[in-house]
Scaffold this motif. Structure first.
Motif, short mmCIF file in Angstrom:
data_model
loop_
_atom_site.label_atom_id
_atom_site.label_comp_id
_atom_site.label_asym_id
_atom_site.label_seq_id
_atom_site.Cartn_x
_atom_site.Cartn_y
_atom_site.Cartn_z
N GLU A 32 0.92 -1.20 -0.19
CA GLU A 32 0.04 0.07 0.14
C GLU A 32 1.00 1.26 0.06
OE1 GLU A 32 -3.05 0.34 3.18
OE2 GLU A 32 -2.98 2.54 2.92
N ALA A 36 0.87 4.07 -2.89
CA ALA A 36 0.57 5.31 -2.52
C ALA A 36 1.91 6.66 -2.89
CB ALA A 36 0.47 5.60 -1.01
N TYR A 57 -4.49 11.47 5.17
CA TYR A 57 -4.39 10.14 4.47
C TYR A 57 -5.23 9.13 5.04
CZ TYR A 57 -2.39 6.03 2.37
OH TYR A 57 -2.19 4.83 1.54
N SER A 59 -6.07 5.07 5.24
CA SER A 59 -5.61 3.53 4.89
C SER A 59 -6.86 2.60 4.85
CB SER A 59 -4.54 3.31 5.85
OG SER A 59 -4.15 2.22 5.58
N GLY A 150 -5.61 4.52 0.65
CA GLY A 150 -4.73 3.47 0.09
C GLY A 150 -5.47 2.47 0.48
N ALA A 160 -4.04 2.63 -4.67
CA ALA A 160 -4.00 3.99 -3.85
C ALA A 160 -4.40 5.27 -4.91
CB ALA A 160 -2.54 4.28 -3.40
#
Lengths: 192, 403
Positions: A32, A36, A57, A59, A150, A160
């Motif tokens: 990931e 990204a 960000y 996840s 992501g 991502a």
């Protein structure tokens, strides 16, 4: 609003080395993080954003089963039951410290901040598209904001997305009320 | 209009209710001991701050993810105390919480090699904690969004800060917010030790020594805590615990494992939060720092305070809760807000447990031995993460006469 999105199948090489200046850090990356890093690099190609640029960000799934598989592999040669002393004597030596980095969910956010020099308002989360967009909208800045998301799927597929946005561009966006994974926003908008 | 904290649900080393935690803080009882919840035979380090009720560690079966278990209990307590779901519609309540590394029961995983979702789960995440947190939100009627903040040691303060922004801006009427984490299990405890952040002191209650010259690392703690944050216009005024007036977050972008020794981004976060609060640094009365007990933390925090407060960095009273309960990682910031509420309500700065010898490289005014009685109107709370995220929150004493 400019949006970059990439998806890599489980067997596919992610060209992360083309997008990072500190190549020795790559050993700490999950797939990931690699995906990204590629998207952030594409978005910011040949540009140096202002250090105060906000960066949020979000996840999704996790690769930490590596740790458990490493730990349990130490017990595979015979039928010993799991014990604390056995764990310390046999499993601990085979668990890579790198796996602990990969299990920490803010690492993608941190590595990208280091690579691109983001020092401004920020958050690292596992959340809905709504959460990511709200974080960006409520940021105390009038400048451009970087958002990213992501997802690492259980089969190793990594995807991502990154975008440069302003609060006004996000106002009224349907994803502000969406409980879908944050990556959904990028899946939709990279085609628009 | 003020953004206020009006209720607490807590399961922590200090205790399992707001009142019990306040008493334990006042008594200065050391809540770190050798791990009791699982067998640590063969471990070289065994110190941890585990969740306690009336001083006794709460034990759970190995299948239980303690951070999800305690979070669920906290939310139930909070709902009862605040009647939030009677006063707000489900869509008006957002659930923002700080979380941590996932938990898998390694004993069972070794035997079955199956990574299963929580029993009864209809959700699709392979991250168990996310699935469990979403279920807690659904079950309790918080339908205004679910967000798990994951900035390690700054996770729960980012959750609270973002909740503050959401309510202040009117995007949501109320936020149930805080944090929940437990790394006190085989993989995560040993992992933390492998990262080199843990104290080597074998005398558990004295192992974590924030700001002390002899400090050599931190001690893990665990716990869950959630608050209700709402506009003072909707709050029951007698239940208001404190006001939040400013928040900011910044990033070191320096190194993943170490803080910027000059504390520049932390200082920036503090300045931004003070600015957000509409005050100036001179009227901040005291600082509740992150104070981990690691060698590099204290000088970086001192450097940051010098950048913001100048010469006052050596005189403004500071405090860290971690000497008493350990480092709760994904829930530490939220837990330490409880210390801030204590200071604002009692008008004291508590002594930092295990602080005895001042460090010349971080000559802070750390209160020791006895509480310092003083007027506290504005309090600064900071946290900094493994990874570089910094947060600063400004809290204000809430007077019933305020408005």
């Amino acid at each position: 609003m400019r949006v970059i999105y990439r998806i890599y199948e489980s067997s596919e090489q992610i060209p992360v080395y083309d997008y990072i200046s500190r190549r020795k850090l790559v050993k700490y990356f999950t797939r990931e993080t690699m995906a990204a890093m590629v998207c952030a690099g594409e978005l910011l190609k040949e540009r140096k954003p202002l250090p105060e640029t906000p960066f949020f960000y979000s996840s999704s799934e996790l690769e930490m089963m590596e740790i458990y598989n490493e730990a349990c592999s130490a017990f595979d040669s015979d039928s010993h039951n799991f014990t604390s002393s056995g764990f310390m004597e046999r499993a601990l030596p085979v668990i890579s410290p790198l796996s602990h980095f990969k299990s920490m969910r803010n690492m993608t956010h941190c590595f990208i901040s280091i690579e691109h020099g983001f020092k401004g308002d920020n958050a690292s989360l596992i959340g809905s598209a709504s959460g990511l967009l709200l974080c960006a909208m409520l940021s105390t800045t009038a400048r451009n904001i970087i958002i990213g998301a992501g997802k690492l799927h259980a089969d190793g597929t990594a995807e991502a997305g990154f975008a440069e946005v302003t609060s006004s561009e996000l106002a009224g966006n349907k994803f502000l009320e969406s409980n879908e994974d944050a990556i959904s926003f990028f899946r939709v908008y990279h085609n628009i | 209009m003020a953004i206020v904290i009006t209720g607490v649900g807590v399961k922590s080393p200090l205790g399992c209710s707001f009142e019990e935690c306040m008493k334990t803080l006042e008594a200065g009882t050391r809540c770190v001991s050798e791990i009791e919840n699982f067998d640590t035979t063969g471990f070289t380090q065994k110190a941890a701050g585990e969740v306690r009720l009336n001083g006794r560690v709460i034990k759970t079966p190995k299948e239980i993810d303690r951070k999800a278990y305690f979070l669920n209990k906290c939310v139930q307590d909070l709902k009862e105390r605040t009647r939030a779901t009677e006063r707000f519609s489900p869509a008006e309540i957002v659930f923002n919480t700080g979380g941590g590394v996932d938990y898998v029961d390694i004993d069972t995983y070794y035997r079955t090699r199956q990574f299963t979702l929580p029993a009864g789960s209809k959700l699709s995440s392979h991250y168990k904690s996310k699935a469990l947190t979403e279920e807690i939100a659904l079950k309790n009627g918080f339908l205004g969004g679910v967000n798990i903040f994951m900035a390690s040691c700054a996770a729960s303060s980012q959750a609270i800060g973002t909740s503050f922004r959401m309510v202040r801006s009117g995007f949501r009427k109320a936020a149930v917010t805080g944090g929940s984490d437990s790394m006190i299990n085989y993989i995560n405890y040993i992992g933390f030790q492998q990262l080199g952040a843990m104290s080597s002191c074998t005398n558990a209650p004295y192992a974590c020594k924030p700001f002390d010259r002899r400090r050599d690392g931190t001690v893990l703690g665990e716990g869950s805590i959630v608050y209700l944050i709402e506009d003072s216009n909707t709050a029951i005024r007698e239940e208001i615990l404190a006001e939040i007036v400013g928040y900011a977050s910044t990033m070191d972008a320096y190194a993943v494992t170490d803080p910027d020794p000059e504390g520049r981004s932390l200082a920036e976060a503090i300045s931004m939060a003070i600015n957000d609060a509409g005050i100036n640094p001179d009227i901040v009365d005291c600082v509740h720092l992150h104070g981990t007990g690691t060698p590099k933390n204290a000088p970086a925090e001192y450097s940051a305070l010098k950048l913001v407060f100048g010469e006052r960095a050596g005189t403004i009273p500071v405090y860290s809760m971690k000497g008493q309960i350990g480092h709760l990682i994904g829930s530490c910031g939220a837990m330490e807000i409880l210390g801030a509420i204590y200071s604002l309500q009692k008008q004291v700065v508590l002594p930092t447990i295990n602080f005895e010898e001042q460090d010349p490289s971080a000559p802070l005014n750390v209160i020791r031995n006895y509480p310092l009685n003083m007027k506290i109107e504005y309090l600064l709370k900071t946290n900094s993460s493994f990874g570089g995220e910094n947060t600063a929150i400004i809290l204000k004493r809430y007077n019933l006469g305020n408005g």
